[in-house]
Design an enzyme around this catalytic site. Structure first.
Site, PDB file in Angstrom:
ATOM      1  N   ASP A  82      -0.222   5.163   0.957  1.00  0.00           N
ATOM      2  CA  ASP A  82      -0.495   6.110   2.039  1.00  0.00           C
ATOM      3  C   ASP A  82      -0.602   5.394   3.379  1.00  0.00           C
ATOM      4  O   ASP A  82      -1.406   4.483   3.546  1.00  0.00           O
ATOM      5  CB  ASP A  82      -1.803   6.864   1.776  1.00  0.00           C
ATOM      6  CG  ASP A  82      -1.755   7.687   0.505  1.00  0.00           C
ATOM      7  OD1 ASP A  82      -0.709   8.296   0.233  1.00  0.00           O
ATOM      8  OD2 ASP A  82      -2.764   7.728  -0.229  1.00  0.00           O
TER       9      ASP A  82
ATOM     10  N   ASP B 124       0.862  -1.166   0.000  1.00  0.00           N
ATOM     11  CA  ASP B 124       0.000   0.000   0.000  1.00  0.00           C
ATOM     12  C   ASP B 124       0.909   1.229   0.000  1.00  0.00           C
ATOM     13  O   ASP B 124       2.109   1.122   0.269  1.00  0.00           O
ATOM     14  CB  ASP B 124      -0.888  -0.044   1.247  1.00  0.00           C
ATOM     15  CG  ASP B 124      -1.667   1.235   1.445  1.00  0.00           C
ATOM     16  OD1 ASP B 124      -2.397   1.645   0.528  1.00  0.00           O
ATOM     17  OD2 ASP B 124      -1.523   1.842   2.524  1.00  0.00           O
TER      18      ASP B 124
ATOM     19  N   ASP C 276      -1.313  -0.837   5.975  1.00  0.00           N
ATOM     20  CA  ASP C 276      -1.484  -0.237   7.288  1.00  0.00           C
ATOM     21  C   ASP C 276      -2.937  -0.205   7.748  1.00  0.00           C
ATOM     22  O   ASP C 276      -3.201   0.199   8.882  1.00  0.00           O
ATOM     23  CB  ASP C 276      -0.961   1.206   7.281  1.00  0.00           C
ATOM     24  CG  ASP C 276      -1.837   2.115   6.435  1.00  0.00           C
ATOM     25  OD1 ASP C 276      -2.488   3.009   6.997  1.00  0.00           O
ATOM     26  OD2 ASP C 276      -1.892   1.933   5.201  1.00  0.00           O
TER      27      ASP C 276
END
Length: 232
Positions: A15, A13, A175
């Site tokens: 961001d 991922d 995250d």
């Protein structure tokens, strides 16, 4: 002893995993809101809205500001956001510690690296270039490149097909619960980072295969030498 994750490829991922992008996103959202006389939401609140793509982030912001929720108005805010984010993306983003060094170490092992993000595609390449990490990725998939965004597994299916890997051979690192749910649905082993943007929840609640506090810990988790050992 914790079992080592086996990988023939690693995807990430963006961001909240590789990049702390909340400052640039929040600045653009707040400027868009102000243009329509809506109150700015601030970075602390906006950081909890990151992860599902720009449309949903804008929708959350307008709903919080008690603005007009019609599709036409939401599109106006989104257009303003795009305009401002083009100027704040690079200046309002920074790599998390040891991300670049860890990506370089993984690439040096010959592992194909992928990027799967819900961020609008036009913003991705300039951001990666400004951060100096664009050359590490074999394939980059943004929110405009797939028919369904994470947590749907479609982006990971596309990644697997393009890289020619089985699901069990691609480790996905993220995250938020969107990342973990997408990986689990695709059948990919997954790693959850504790420091990102996960709607105020601990990533452990999503039950990734491994929870890590520091990005560089990914190397020993994959059975590779740590950055410290490589520097020795």
């Amino acid at each position: 002893m914790t079992e080592t994750l086996t990988a023939r490829g690693v995807a990430f991922d963006l961001d909240g995993t590789l990049v702390d992008s909340a400052p640039g996103l929040a600045e653009a959202v707040d400027m868009a809101l102000r243009d329509f006389d809506l109150p700015p939401a601030g970075i602390e609140r906006i950081s909890t809205w990151i992860g599902n793509g720009a449309d949903i982030m804008v929708e959350r912001a307008v709903r919080w500001a008690e603005g007009d929720m019609s599709p036409a108005f939401l599109q106006k805010i989104r257009d303003k956001f795009d305009h401002y984010y083009a100027g704040t993306a690079a200046s309002g983003s920074r790599l998390y510690p040891q991300v670049k060094e860890t990506l370089a170490a993984l690439a040096a092992q010959g592992l194909p690296l992928g990027l799967v993000t819900n961020k609008p595609t036009p913003f991705i390449a300039p951001l990666l270039e400004s951060l100096g990490i664009g050359n590490y990725f074999t394939l980059v998939l943004g929110g405009d490149d797939v028919v369904a965004k994470k947590p749907h597994p479609a982006p990971l299916y596309l990644m697997l097909g393009t890289l020619g890997l089985r699901a069990s051979e691609l480790v996905f690192v993220g995250d938020s619960r969107n990342d973990i749910q997408a990986a689990q649905a695709a059948g990919c082993p997954c790693v959850g980072m504790t420091y990102g943007y996960n709607y105020g929840e601990t990533i452990a609640l999503s039950k990734p295969d491994r929870v890590l506090e520091n990005f560089a810990d990914l190397l020993p988790a994959l059975g590779l030498s740590s950055l410290k050992d490589q520097e020795a």
